[in-house]
Design a protein around this motif. Sequence first.
Motif, PDB file in Angstrom:
ATOM      1  N   UNK A 236      -3.121  -3.312  -1.228  1.00 52.99           N
ATOM      2  CA  UNK A 236      -2.414  -2.577  -0.183  1.00 52.99           C
ATOM      3  C   UNK A 236      -0.924  -2.585  -0.497  1.00 52.99           C
ATOM      4  N   UNK A 237      -0.314  -1.367  -0.507  1.00 51.53           N
ATOM      5  CA  UNK A 237       1.106  -1.239  -0.829  1.00 51.53           C
ATOM      6  C   UNK A 237       1.817  -0.414   0.231  1.00 51.53           C
ATOM      7  N   UNK A 238       3.068  -0.786   0.503  1.00 52.96           N
ATOM      8  CA  UNK A 238       3.918  -0.015   1.407  1.00 52.96           C
ATOM      9  C   UNK A 238       4.283   1.305   0.734  1.00 52.96           C
ATOM     10  N   UNK A 239       4.508   2.332   1.549  1.00 53.36           N
ATOM     11  CA  UNK A 239       4.990   3.612   1.038  1.00 53.36           C
ATOM     12  C   UNK A 239       6.446   3.788   1.484  1.00 53.36           C
ATOM     13  N   UNK A 240       6.993   4.961   1.258  1.00 50.32           N
ATOM     14  CA  UNK A 240       8.363   5.261   1.672  1.00 50.32           C
ATOM     15  C   UNK A 240       8.486   5.475   3.182  1.00 50.32           C
TER      16      UNK A 240
ATOM     17  N   UNK B  73       0.822   2.850   4.526  1.00 50.83           N
ATOM     18  CA  UNK B  73       0.371   2.079   3.369  1.00 50.83           C
ATOM     19  C   UNK B  73      -0.661   2.845   2.552  1.00 50.83           C
ATOM     20  N   UNK B  74      -0.705   2.554   1.252  1.00 53.74           N
ATOM     21  CA  UNK B  74      -1.821   2.989   0.428  1.00 53.74           C
ATOM     22  C   UNK B  74      -2.754   1.797   0.261  1.00 53.74           C
ATOM     23  N   UNK B  75      -4.037   2.077   0.239  1.00 57.97           N
ATOM     24  CA  UNK B  75      -5.047   1.039   0.112  1.00 57.97           C
ATOM     25  C   UNK B  75      -5.998   1.452  -1.007  1.00 57.97           C
TER      26      UNK B  75
ATOM     27  N   UNK C 140      -3.117  -7.469   6.081  1.00 57.85           N
ATOM     28  CA  UNK C 140      -2.204  -6.816   5.136  1.00 57.85           C
ATOM     29  C   UNK C 140      -1.112  -6.002   5.820  1.00 57.85           C
ATOM     30  N   UNK C 141      -1.460  -5.293   6.899  1.00 55.05           N
ATOM     31  CA  UNK C 141      -0.437  -4.456   7.545  1.00 55.05           C
ATOM     32  C   UNK C 141       0.250  -5.162   8.707  1.00 55.05           C
TER      33      UNK C 141
ATOM     34  N   UNK D 154      -3.056   4.791   5.079  1.00 54.89           N
ATOM     35  CA  UNK D 154      -2.960   4.496   6.506  1.00 54.89           C
ATOM     36  C   UNK D 154      -1.625   5.022   6.991  1.00 54.89           C
ATOM     37  N   UNK D 155      -1.660   5.865   8.017  1.00 52.23           N
ATOM     38  CA  UNK D 155      -0.426   6.348   8.630  1.00 52.23           C
ATOM     39  C   UNK D 155      -0.402   5.936  10.092  1.00 52.23           C
ATOM     40  N   UNK D 156       0.737   5.405  10.548  1.00 52.15           N
ATOM     41  CA  UNK D 156       0.833   4.957  11.938  1.00 52.15           C
ATOM     42  C   UNK D 156       0.953   6.139  12.901  1.00 52.15           C
TER      43      UNK D 156
END
Length: 186
Positions: A3-7, A12-14, A38-39, A112-114
Amino acid sequence: MNIKKTSIEGCYTITPNVFNDGRGYFFESYNHRKFTAAIGEDVNFIQDNQSFSTRCVLRGLHFQKGEFAQAKLVRVIQGKVLDVTVDIRPDSVSYGVVFAMELSDKNNTQIFMPRGCAHGFVTLSESAIFSYKCDNYYKKDSEAGILYNDPFFNIDWKFPEKELIISEKDLVLPTFKELTEDIIKS
């Protein structure tokens, strides 16, 4: 699961760990405990949606407003799309930021978008099956969107505009500027 943060803040990308053998493959597409850890947020997905689209179909940029805003976890089951997330939360440090990424049945990556983000995608392959989990129910009166070709965002949808297949409803969505002016007036 990677899991990585995006801009975009809170987006996040999973990417799952895929286990291949002579029979095919296996991967865990979702694990609530790992995802939450993770998030750093407990998201309760309550609705799953799926769409089928052919090449050049563009869907978006959509969101739900108010109490029916939705966080989403999206992925491609078959095919390939360019997935686009736009942060439209005025109080966010990434307000107005666009995050675009190819999702496919080859990379198995999810996004994943909030709540408070607009979302869209265009089908890059001959067809695509797109799946998304939502943390809130769909409500027609709360649906909204932003025009896909808004010059403020300058999104490269990977096809000439004349080749894009877009619904009549999506062709008349407001620009980001018109949307923010309406928010200020309310």
